[in-house]
Design a protein around this motif. Structure first.
Motif, PDB file in Angstrom:
ATOM      1  N   GLY A  24      84.868  86.887  31.247  1.00 55.40           N
ATOM      2  CA  GLY A  24      83.943  85.745  31.283  1.00 55.40           C
ATOM      3  C   GLY A  24      82.769  85.985  32.222  1.00 55.40           C
ATOM      4  O   GLY A  24      81.623  85.656  31.914  1.00 55.40           O
ATOM      5  N   LEU A  25      83.034  86.569  33.382  1.00 54.45           N
ATOM      6  CA  LEU A  25      81.949  86.823  34.345  1.00 54.45           C
ATOM      7  C   LEU A  25      81.004  87.892  33.805  1.00 54.45           C
ATOM      8  O   LEU A  25      79.783  87.794  33.984  1.00 54.45           O
ATOM      9  CB  LEU A  25      82.538  87.247  35.698  1.00 54.45           C
ATOM     10  N   SER A  26      81.556  88.892  33.129  1.00 54.24           N
ATOM     11  CA  SER A  26      80.689  89.924  32.520  1.00 54.24           C
ATOM     12  C   SER A  26      79.768  89.276  31.496  1.00 54.24           C
ATOM     13  O   SER A  26      78.581  89.620  31.399  1.00 54.24           O
ATOM     14  CB  SER A  26      81.507  91.001  31.813  1.00 54.24           C
ATOM     15  N   GLN A  27      80.321  88.321  30.748  1.00 52.41           N
ATOM     16  CA  GLN A  27      79.498  87.670  29.720  1.00 52.41           C
ATOM     17  C   GLN A  27      78.368  86.845  30.347  1.00 52.41           C
ATOM     18  O   GLN A  27      77.369  86.581  29.698  1.00 52.41           O
ATOM     19  CB  GLN A  27      80.378  86.792  28.820  1.00 52.41           C
ATOM     20  N   PRO A 275      83.842  81.620  52.473  1.00 55.63           N
ATOM     21  CA  PRO A 275      82.731  81.831  51.531  1.00 55.63           C
ATOM     22  C   PRO A 275      82.876  83.151  50.770  1.00 55.63           C
ATOM     23  O   PRO A 275      83.303  84.159  51.341  1.00 55.63           O
ATOM     24  CB  PRO A 275      81.486  81.883  52.431  1.00 55.63           C
ATOM     25  N   ARG A 276      82.574  83.105  49.513  1.00 58.50           N
ATOM     26  CA  ARG A 276      82.530  84.264  48.607  1.00 58.50           C
ATOM     27  C   ARG A 276      83.908  84.850  48.280  1.00 58.50           C
ATOM     28  O   ARG A 276      84.013  85.876  47.650  1.00 58.50           O
ATOM     29  CB  ARG A 276      81.583  85.348  49.140  1.00 58.50           C
ATOM     30  N   LEU A 277      84.964  84.172  48.756  1.00 56.79           N
ATOM     31  CA  LEU A 277      86.321  84.580  48.363  1.00 56.79           C
ATOM     32  C   LEU A 277      86.882  83.490  47.451  1.00 56.79           C
ATOM     33  O   LEU A 277      86.766  82.297  47.759  1.00 56.79           O
ATOM     34  CB  LEU A 277      87.228  84.743  49.580  1.00 56.79           C
ATOM     35  N   HIS A 278      87.490  83.887  46.350  1.00 59.69           N
ATOM     36  CA  HIS A 278      87.977  82.933  45.341  1.00 59.69           C
ATOM     37  C   HIS A 278      89.388  83.320  44.918  1.00 59.69           C
ATOM     38  O   HIS A 278      89.753  84.501  44.945  1.00 59.69           O
ATOM     39  CB  HIS A 278      87.081  82.957  44.091  1.00 59.69           C
ATOM     40  N   PHE A 279      90.123  82.316  44.493  1.00 61.30           N
ATOM     41  CA  PHE A 279      91.451  82.591  43.920  1.00 61.30           C
ATOM     42  C   PHE A 279      91.511  81.990  42.527  1.00 61.30           C
ATOM     43  O   PHE A 279      91.030  80.872  42.290  1.00 61.30           O
ATOM     44  CB  PHE A 279      92.564  81.952  44.770  1.00 61.30           C
ATOM     45  N   VAL A 280      92.135  82.704  41.610  1.00 60.29           N
ATOM     46  CA  VAL A 280      92.440  82.117  40.294  1.00 60.29           C
ATOM     47  C   VAL A 280      93.738  82.745  39.789  1.00 60.29           C
ATOM     48  O   VAL A 280      94.049  83.900  40.087  1.00 60.29           O
ATOM     49  CB  VAL A 280      91.260  82.294  39.298  1.00 60.29           C
ATOM     50  N   GLY A 281      94.511  81.958  39.056  1.00 63.93           N
ATOM     51  CA  GLY A 281      95.780  82.479  38.526  1.00 63.93           C
ATOM     52  C   GLY A 281      96.574  81.373  37.876  1.00 63.93           C
ATOM     53  O   GLY A 281      96.154  80.202  37.873  1.00 63.93           O
ATOM     54  N   HIS A 297      89.669  82.283  32.396  1.00 64.83           N
ATOM     55  CA  HIS A 297      88.558  82.018  31.468  1.00 64.83           C
ATOM     56  C   HIS A 297      87.712  80.831  31.960  1.00 64.83           C
ATOM     57  O   HIS A 297      86.482  80.910  32.021  1.00 64.83           O
ATOM     58  CB  HIS A 297      89.168  81.726  30.094  1.00 64.83           C
ATOM     59  N   LEU A 298      88.368  79.752  32.341  1.00 63.95           N
ATOM     60  CA  LEU A 298      87.644  78.542  32.766  1.00 63.95           C
ATOM     61  C   LEU A 298      86.956  78.754  34.112  1.00 63.95           C
ATOM     62  O   LEU A 298      85.862  78.252  34.349  1.00 63.95           O
ATOM     63  CB  LEU A 298      88.601  77.345  32.821  1.00 63.95           C
ATOM     64  N   PHE A 299      87.621  79.510  34.989  1.00 64.40           N
ATOM     65  CA  PHE A 299      87.012  79.840  36.281  1.00 64.40           C
ATOM     66  C   PHE A 299      85.682  80.558  36.042  1.00 64.40           C
ATOM     67  O   PHE A 299      84.659  80.233  36.640  1.00 64.40           O
ATOM     68  CB  PHE A 299      87.971  80.727  37.083  1.00 64.40           C
ATOM     69  N   THR A 303      82.483  78.072  37.164  1.00 63.42           N
ATOM     70  CA  THR A 303      82.200  78.152  38.599  1.00 63.42           C
ATOM     71  C   THR A 303      80.731  78.488  38.819  1.00 63.42           C
ATOM     72  O   THR A 303      80.179  79.388  38.189  1.00 63.42           O
ATOM     73  CB  THR A 303      83.091  79.217  39.276  1.00 63.42           C
ATOM     74  N   SER A 304      80.138  77.728  39.740  1.00 67.03           N
ATOM     75  CA  SER A 304      78.755  77.994  40.077  1.00 67.03           C
ATOM     76  C   SER A 304      78.765  78.768  41.399  1.00 67.03           C
ATOM     77  O   SER A 304      79.210  78.251  42.406  1.00 67.03           O
ATOM     78  CB  SER A 304      78.085  76.633  40.206  1.00 67.03           C
ATOM     79  N   PHE A 305      78.336  80.005  41.388  1.00 68.53           N
ATOM     80  CA  PHE A 305      78.477  80.859  42.567  1.00 68.53           C
ATOM     81  C   PHE A 305      77.207  80.826  43.401  1.00 68.53           C
ATOM     82  O   PHE A 305      76.114  80.995  42.869  1.00 68.53           O
ATOM     83  CB  PHE A 305      78.759  82.302  42.143  1.00 68.53           C
ATOM     84  N   GLU A 306      77.398  80.616  44.711  1.00 65.20           N
ATOM     85  CA  GLU A 306      76.232  80.705  45.599  1.00 65.20           C
ATOM     86  C   GLU A 306      75.871  82.171  45.762  1.00 65.20           C
ATOM     87  O   GLU A 306      76.741  83.019  45.726  1.00 65.20           O
ATOM     88  CB  GLU A 306      76.582  80.149  46.983  1.00 65.20           C
TER      89      GLU A 306
END
Ligand SMILES: Cc1cc2nc3c(=O)[nH]c(=O)nc-3n(C[C@H](O)[C@H](O)[C@H](O)COP(=O)(O)OP(=O)(O)OC[C@H]3O[C@@H](n4cnc5c(N)ncnc54)[C@H](O)[C@@H]3O)c2cc1C
Length: 307
Positions: A24-27, A275-281, A297-299, A303-306
């Motif tokens: 998703g992030l690549s897209q 900041p700039r560290l995220h968790f998903v699972g 996928h939803l993350f 997610t709006s990244f600063e």
């Protein structure tokens, strides 16, 4: 959502959540690198070759209730996805509802491998400190189970996962005992929480063998967690043989596996992360293959990244 063109992301873990997040992030234009400590992909959606059989010792099957996951899985795996036809029963032999139980013909970890095609993945790459990655990446997303992620982030874990001991048992002779008509017995809350016959997955088991997988319940798993996995089979053999009516004399071999961080029983609430560290699972939704993929996928989508 903001365009991530040129932003560099490190994703720790090439399980279903990590792979979905990476895609998703690549897209969205990001440059994504997956960092996986193991040799293969899939994490807890794990399969292995053993004695000529192909065994799922982690996730046994997956559902495809969500249209987005179904589409992605079918596009990646096509006809290699097969539906388990025989029922899962409770301990009294009553069939449980079935919304579609799917497997990958060649082992469930292949689902992850196919979904990951084209992504940049560095395997055998264990991360010890997430912050040190921020020198080379704009954002770091960890999909390691939350207690491990908390350590990587240097924050309090607060939530634990439930452990699960897994035992795989092989017997001489095909379709022994009650295996032909029933795929699995599910009795959550008991020692024998889950037992299933791998022969229902076509082409996985060598001719003339019956192979069963047992996942032990929480209390039993905690009690024996620190024992050697080599000792697990002896603990569960009598229970498995009784349930499936398999003669002990047919026993051919076995192995045990310790899942220290197997699953959550309810979604966890995360603390505020650095900041700039995220968790998903999966822990953000449910401990299911489909939910792990959806979480990633939803993350990636929402997610709006600063910067
Ligand atoms: C025994 C068992 C049975 C299950 N049965 C089913 C089932 O039948 N159906 C179903 O739908 N679900 C089942 N599940 C749940 C399902 O497997 C998980 O919910 C899902 O696979 C979790 O995916 P994930 O990507 O969130 O995490 P994981 O699959 O745990 O992925 C995390 C990845 O991070 C990697 N990693 C960890 N630490 C590091 C580090 N420091 N550096 C680099 N990499 C790291 C790991 O190696 C792993 O590949 C089962 C799980 C278990 C354990």
């Amino acid at each position: 959502m903001n365009n991530l063109s040129g932003k560099r992301f490190a994703i720790i873990g090439a399980g279903l959540a990590g792979i979905a997040a990476a895609r998703g992030l690549s897209q969205r234009g990001a440059v994504v690198t997956l960092l996986e400590k193991s040799r293969g992909y899939g994490g807890r959606c794990a399969s292995k070759r053993w004695e000529g059989h192909v065994i799922d010792h982690g996730a046994q099957y997956f559902t495809m209730r969500d249209e987005r996951f179904r589409e992605a899985a079918l596009a990646a795996c096509g006809e290699a996805l097969e539906r388990l036809e025989k029922p899962v029963c409770d301990e009294n032999g009553h069939e449980l509802p079935d919304s579609g139980r799917w497997i990958h013909r060649d082992g469930n970890s292949r689902l992850a491998r196919e979904l990951a095609k084209g992504l940049e993945i560095r395997t055998e790459c264990q991360i010890d400190k997430a912050r040190s990655l921020l020198a080379d990446f704009d954002h770091v997303v960890s999909t390691a189970p939350w207690p491990q992620t908390a350590q990587l982030f240097d924050v309090e874990p607060a939530f634990d996962y439930l452990p699960c001991l897994a035992v795989v048992l092989a017997y001489h002779g095909e379709w022994l005992g009650r295996t032909r008509e029933t795929y699995a017995y599910s009795s959550p809350g008991t020692a024998m929480a889950w037992t299933a016959c791998e022969n229902h997955k076509p082409g996985r088991i060598k001719p003339d063998f019956t192979v069963l997988v047992a996942h032990l319940g929480e209390v039993f798993s905690r009690r024996h967690l620190e024992e050697s996995p080599a000792d697990y089979p002896a603990l569960v053999r009598p229970m498995v043989e009784e349930r499936w009516e398999i003669p002990a004399s047919a026993f051919a071999g076995a192995f045990g596996h310790r899942w220290r961080l197997a699953r959550v029983d309810a979604p966890i609430t995360l603390p505020t992360l650095p900041p700039r560290l995220h968790f998903v699972g999966d822990a953000l939704r449910r401990s299911r293959v489909e939910d792990a993929w959806l979480a990633g996928h939803l993350f990636a989508q929402n997610t709006s990244f600063e910067s």
